[in-house]
Design a protein around this motif. Structure first.
Motif, PDB file in Angstrom:
ATOM      1  N   TYR A  80      -4.374  10.878  -6.047  1.00 35.65           N
ATOM      2  CA  TYR A  80      -3.523   9.840  -5.468  1.00 35.65           C
ATOM      3  C   TYR A  80      -4.212   9.215  -4.256  1.00 35.65           C
ATOM      4  O   TYR A  80      -4.703   9.936  -3.389  1.00 35.65           O
ATOM      5  N   GLN A  81      -4.257   7.887  -4.242  1.00 38.96           N
ATOM      6  CA  GLN A  81      -4.857   7.204  -3.097  1.00 38.96           C
ATOM      7  C   GLN A  81      -3.781   6.388  -2.370  1.00 38.96           C
ATOM      8  O   GLN A  81      -3.081   5.588  -2.994  1.00 38.96           O
ATOM      9  N   PRO A  82      -3.661   6.600  -1.046  1.00 40.22           N
ATOM     10  CA  PRO A  82      -2.602   5.896  -0.316  1.00 40.22           C
ATOM     11  C   PRO A  82      -2.851   4.392  -0.177  1.00 40.22           C
ATOM     12  O   PRO A  82      -3.992   3.942  -0.131  1.00 40.22           O
ATOM     13  N   LYS A  83      -1.750   3.650  -0.133  1.00 44.36           N
ATOM     14  CA  LYS A  83      -1.768   2.236   0.266  1.00 44.36           C
ATOM     15  C   LYS A  83      -1.072   2.203   1.621  1.00 44.36           C
ATOM     16  O   LYS A  83       0.051   2.699   1.746  1.00 44.36           O
ATOM     17  N   CYS A  84      -1.734   1.676   2.633  1.00 47.70           N
ATOM     18  CA  CYS A  84      -1.222   1.777   3.997  1.00 47.70           C
ATOM     19  C   CYS A  84      -0.924   0.422   4.614  1.00 47.70           C
ATOM     20  O   CYS A  84      -1.612  -0.560   4.337  1.00 47.70           O
ATOM     21  N   ASP A  85       0.104   0.395   5.465  1.00 49.27           N
ATOM     22  CA  ASP A  85       0.395  -0.797   6.250  1.00 49.27           C
ATOM     23  C   ASP A  85      -0.527  -0.780   7.471  1.00 49.27           C
ATOM     24  O   ASP A  85      -0.503   0.162   8.256  1.00 49.27           O
ATOM     25  N   ALA A  86      -1.353  -1.822   7.595  1.00 56.88           N
ATOM     26  CA  ALA A  86      -2.387  -1.825   8.635  1.00 56.88           C
ATOM     27  C   ALA A  86      -1.798  -1.830  10.040  1.00 56.88           C
ATOM     28  O   ALA A  86      -2.402  -1.303  10.970  1.00 56.88           O
ATOM     29  N   ALA A  87      -0.601  -2.431  10.204  1.00 56.91           N
ATOM     30  CA  ALA A  87      -0.025  -2.520  11.545  1.00 56.91           C
ATOM     31  C   ALA A  87       0.511  -1.174  12.013  1.00 56.91           C
ATOM     32  O   ALA A  87       0.302  -0.773  13.161  1.00 56.91           O
ATOM     33  N   SER A  88       1.189  -0.452  11.123  1.00 53.92           N
ATOM     34  CA  SER A  88       1.840   0.801  11.527  1.00 53.92           C
ATOM     35  C   SER A  88       1.041   2.035  11.104  1.00 53.92           C
ATOM     36  O   SER A  88       1.366   3.149  11.514  1.00 53.92           O
ATOM     37  N   ASN A  89       0.035   1.832  10.268  1.00 57.00           N
ATOM     38  CA  ASN A  89      -0.726   2.938   9.679  1.00 57.00           C
ATOM     39  C   ASN A  89       0.105   3.828   8.764  1.00 57.00           C
ATOM     40  O   ASN A  89      -0.315   4.922   8.403  1.00 57.00           O
ATOM     41  N   ARG A  90       1.299   3.372   8.421  1.00 56.19           N
ATOM     42  CA  ARG A  90       2.151   4.182   7.543  1.00 56.19           C
ATOM     43  C   ARG A  90       1.758   4.020   6.081  1.00 56.19           C
ATOM     44  O   ARG A  90       1.340   2.949   5.658  1.00 56.19           O
ATOM     45  N   THR A  91       1.910   5.082   5.310  1.00 60.49           N
ATOM     46  CA  THR A  91       1.670   5.019   3.864  1.00 60.49           C
ATOM     47  C   THR A  91       2.878   4.372   3.202  1.00 60.49           C
ATOM     48  O   THR A  91       4.002   4.853   3.341  1.00 60.49           O
ATOM     49  N   VAL A  92       2.645   3.266   2.522  1.00 68.89           N
ATOM     50  CA  VAL A  92       3.749   2.532   1.912  1.00 68.89           C
ATOM     51  C   VAL A  92       3.727   2.614   0.385  1.00 68.89           C
ATOM     52  O   VAL A  92       4.631   2.125  -0.286  1.00 68.89           O
TER      53      VAL A  92
END
Ligand code: C2E
Ligand code: CA
Ligand code: CA
Ligand code: CA
Length: 278
Positions: free
Chosen positions: A43-55
């Motif tokens: 599994y590879q994460p997709k992240c929100d660049a602003a919050s660094n959260r995995t979305v």
């Protein structure tokens, strides 16, 4: 010189033979791999660049061959497609990914949509809808936690029938993503009629995003996505420069080695499980 030339051909022939032999061996072993439980998902994460959260996450297939070790999908997916094995393998993967997602949600580690790559064979088989519905039902998972990644060539293959299958799947809540966008030959003129939620910018563009002509293409893909109310994800993101550029043009969801390589379910557990305080 003459004999050297002859030699060169012999080396070439031997390489061809080795290649053919390996391919035939893999083809034979592929038939047993599923019942022997040799496939696994990373599994590879997709992240929100602003919050660094995995979305979100993308599930990618791996084959742990008993003697050859872990084999890349770039090598075995084409064989699986030729032999039709891709259908039962994808069926298994859909169930595995939904089960895993349910487990992570129950443990409250994360609540994200996980995508699975689709071969054109899945649409030809006319059994994709039933497989997806079964996978969701078995796991007790809502449809919007599953996304199907399709390529432009699938989208353009027997368009009417594919669009119809995608429409039905979206009635389950399942999301659809157009993978490797910009590398195929899809007609932009009908993109607005495609049942698609997300455009994925191909990593070939991201890798060259310091070049102004590639920047122009990326900017336009982002603009098209926004104008059609689609989400946009950049893949193959490896550097901060790439992130800064993509963000400046309005793309905020990133996937790539910068944020994380594809990980096994165990590795995901280690990364995302936060021990309770105290
Ligand atoms: P894809 O769908 O375009 O997946 C992205 C590929 O890029 C993955 O390779 C991923 O590991 C790699 N990648 C991600 N971030 C980076 C990065 O920052 N830099 C670089 N250099 N590479 C990155 P992988 O896992 O080897 O998969 C290759 C291809 O195999 C996939 O390309 C997809 O087309 C196919 N594939 C993988 N799993 C499945 C599957 O379950 N079903 C089908 N039909 N195809 C699959
Ligand atoms: Ca993909
Ligand atoms: Ca891709
Ligand atoms: Ca690709």
């Amino acid at each position: 010189a003459k004999s050297a030339g002859k030699n060169r051909f012999r080396v070439f022939d031997e390489e061809m033979d080795r290649h053919m032999i390996r391919k035939m061996e893999l083809e034979k072993d592929l038939r047993k791999a599923l019942v022997h439980g040799e496939f696994f998902a990373v599994y590879q994460p997709k992240c929100d660049a602003a919050s660094n959260r995995t979305v979100g996450m993308e599930a990618l297939l791996r084959w742990n061959h008993p003697t050859l070790g872990v084999i890349s999908p770039l090598e075995f997916i084409p064989i699986a497609e030729d032999t039709g094995m891709i259908i039962p393998i994808t069926h298994w993967l859909l169930k595995e990914v939904c089960r895993q997602n349910r487990l992570w949600q129950d443990r409250q580690w994360m609540q994200v949509c996980i995508s699975v790559n689709m071969s054109v064979r899945m649409f030809e088989s006319q059994s994709l809808y039933d497989m997806v519905e079964e996978a969701l039902t078995l796991a007790g998972l809502e449809g919007h936690y599953l996304e199907l990644e399709i390529t432009e060539s699938i989208a353009m293959h027997d368009t009417e029938d594919t669009v119809e299958q995608l429409r039905r799947l979206r009635l389950l809540g399942v999301r659809v993503s157009l993978d490797d966008f910009g590398t195929g030959y899809s007609s932009l003129g009908s993109l607005d009629e495609m049942p698609v939620d997300t455009l994925k910018i191909d990593q070939a563009f991201v890798r060259k995003s310091q070049i102004s002509s590639k920047q122009a293409i990326i900017s336009n893909i982002i603009a098209i996505a926004k104008n059609l109310n689609m989400e946009v994800v950049a893949e193959g993101v490896e550097t901060e420069e790439q992130i800064r550029f993509l963000q400046s043009r309005g793309c905020h969801v990133m996937q790539g080695y910068y944020y994380g390589k594809p990980m096994t379910a165990d590795e995901i557990g280690t990364r995302y499980h936060k021990a309770p305080a105290g």
